[in-house]
Design an enzyme around this catalytic site. Structure first.
Site, PDB file in Angstrom:
ATOM      1  N   GLY A 122       0.807  -1.215   0.000  1.00 20.37           N
ATOM      2  CA  GLY A 122       0.000   0.000   0.000  1.00 20.37           C
ATOM      3  C   GLY A 122       0.833   1.255   0.000  1.00 20.37           C
ATOM      4  O   GLY A 122       0.416   2.289   0.516  1.00 20.37           O
ATOM      5  N   SER A 209       4.579  -5.508  -2.598  1.00 16.69           N
ATOM      6  CA  SER A 209       4.689  -4.068  -2.835  1.00 16.69           C
ATOM      7  C   SER A 209       5.441  -3.415  -1.673  1.00 16.69           C
ATOM      8  O   SER A 209       6.580  -3.777  -1.409  1.00 16.69           O
ATOM      9  CB  SER A 209       3.301  -3.461  -3.039  1.00 16.69           C
ATOM     10  OG  SER A 209       3.391  -2.159  -3.573  1.00 16.69           O
TER      11      SER A 209
END
Length: 525
Positions: A122, A209
């Site tokens: 995120g 991520s």
């Protein structure tokens, strides 16, 4: 009265079949059985740190003190850390440092089992551990391993740093509260997971991520070394954006002071949490020289330098690694229309590369790759070139750099490139593999087969350090000479020297940029 109520709750829940665990401290944690009646017990919202509120804001986390007579209701997930994002209906607070444990009831049959600890992505500004439900994964694993997901402070709450904020911590670390939260959760697992049937000496940390970027940091943060045994990185291997130099963090801090009309750090501590979040809301996608504004900081204390530099100098921990990227990593980030022109592509590249480098990119991604991109209505050759170059620069080529620089350390290394897409989709985007890893897809034989393969491979790696079962399977060990990786699709294939031309160019560009930023510590001219 509160303790009486909790004791009553304990007795009631145990009488009605709710699972419970007793920690070494004597604390009893009451979980919940899987709502679908499966073989999984969930323990949600377990605190691992003192709520970082009041004067603890921006400070390193303080371990939660479990007491002998304490009873913790772990039947529902804790609050989400403050963030700006799509899931605005989530209950957010600074009292968010909790974790979740999923245990298959079969796990306890054969002694302690290995543990997977997942750090969500995120961009270091969004996400929550509870948004990644481990129940289907653990159910499918059939008792082979335990799953843990965690929260950590985000955006300004987790990654605001400055010279002034150094004095807030005894060791003068700054800008790294969020990554320190992650490590404290890892320490909690080390200290307490045995009570759930997990083996504290067989812990695999993994993330996607920003979670993958966090893995890159923990692989090079000496204070984290004793807390894990293996690492999986999904789309975040040693990229430039995973860690930023102190001058970027200080620049962000100065902007936050202006946006909040504060003159000092204490003013920021005293701000209402919602007011602080609102002030930094439009900074969550701030970029300059490929840094993203709120991210772990090379402060010289917690993080010595960029993981790229530490890896080059032999400072990464030698552990088995499984890592890789997806085919169209750049799709979600490329600021181009899908029918863009060559001029628009050149303009985008010119913001990050000089004229000579732009011509090299034209040769590599337009001339040399023309005819190799899929045919998608409304999508030009130049968009493909832009999104692939963005994905290679930010994800795929740094992953290749990791493989090249850990080869020969004596530990097994496996690398993948995820190309599978559902029939109704045109791109294999960033984060598209997560649903298959967590075994959270339904419908369609191919979808289910990919989920089975991905989740099994992750389980095998967590168990043995190899994604293959009994040393047999589709996966190949990566080595510098063959440069082989597994391409995951309907039919898996092994490819050699994937993106060789692209990464020969981009790794060199990245190496020069990171060296300039972190060795000299100055804003490049």
């Amino acid at each position: 009265m509160k303790q009486f109520i909790l004791n009553f709750l304990l007795a009631y829940n145990i009488a009605h079949g709710s699972p419970s665990v007793t920690l070494e401290s004597g604390t009893v944690i009451i979980g919940t059985a899987d709502p679908l009646g499966k073989d999984v017990n969930a323990f949600l919202g377990i605190p691992f740190a003192v709520p970082p509120v009041g004067d603890l804001r921006f400070k390193s986390p303080v371990p939660y003190n479990f007491t002998e007579e304490e009873v913790i209701d772990a039947s529902k997930a804790g609050d989400v850390c403050w963030q700006v994002g799509d899931k605005l209906d989530a209950v957010m607070s600074e009292d968010c440092l909790t974790l979740n444990v999923w245990v298959n009831k079969k796990s306890a049959m054969d002694g302690l089992v290995p543990v997977g600890l997942y750090v969500h992505g995120g961009a270091y500004v969004q996400g929550a551990g509870s948004w990644y439900d481990g129940s289907k994964m653990v159910e499918y694993w059939d008792g082979a391993a335990i799953m843990v997901t965690i929260n950590y402070r985000l955006n300004a709450f987790g990654f605001l740093g400055s010279d002034e904020l150094k004095s807030f911590n005894a060791d003068e670390s700054t800008g790294n509260a969020g990554v320190q939260d992650q490590r404290l959760a890892m320490q909690w697992v080390k200290d307490n997971i045995a009570a759930f049937g997990g083996d504290p000496n067989r812990v695999t940390i993994f993330g996607e991520s920003a979670g993958g970027g966090s893995m890159s940091n923990h692989l090079t943060m000496k204070r984290s070394f004793d807390l894990y045994d293996q690492v999986i990185i999904e789309s975040g291997s040693f990229s430039q954006w995973v860690t930023q130099p102190m001058w970027v963090t200080q620049s962000i801090y100065d902007q936050v002071l202006k946006k909040t009309a504060c003159e000092n750090a204490q003013c920021l501590v005293d701000l209402d949490a919602k007011d602080l979040l609102d002030a930094v809301a439009d900074m969550t996608h701030y970029t300059t020289y490929s840094y993203i504004g709120f991210a772990p900081t090379a402060d010289g204390v917690e993080i010595e330098s960029h993981p790229w530099e530490i890896l080059k100098n032999g400072g990464a921990k030698d552990v088995p690694i499984l890592h890789g990227t997806n085919r169209d990593e750049g799709f979600s980030f490329t600021p181009l229309d899908q029918n863009c022109t060559e001029g628009e592509l050149r303009e985008m590249w010119s913001e990050q590369f000089d004229e000579e480098q732009v011509e090299s990119l034209i040769k590599i991604y337009v001339i040399d790759n023309e005819g190799s991109y899929p045919e998608v209505d409304g999508t030009s050759l130049y968009f493909w070139a832009g999104e692939r170059s963005y994905g290679d620069f930010s994800f795929s080529c740094p992953a290749k750099f990791l493989s090249t620089n850990v080869d020969g350390n004596g530990k097994d290394l496996y690398m993948y490139h995820f190309r599978y897409k559902k029939s109704e989709e045109n791109f294999v985007t960033h984060a598209s593999e997560i649903q298959y890893v967590f075994h959270a897809v339904a419908g369609g034989e191919n979808n289910e087969n990919i989920a089975d393969f991905m989740s099994t491979s992750w389980k095998n790696f967590i168990e043995t350090g190899s994604p293959n079962a009994n040393n047999e399977g589709d996966w190949v060990k990566w080595d510098k000479e063959s440069d082989r990786l597994l391409v995951i699709d309907v039919s898996n294939t092994v490819e050699s020297r994937l993106k060789q031309e692209e990464c020969d160019f981009l790794v060199d560009v990245l190496d020069h940029r990171i060296a300039a930023d972190f060795r000299n510590g100055e804003l490049p001219l």
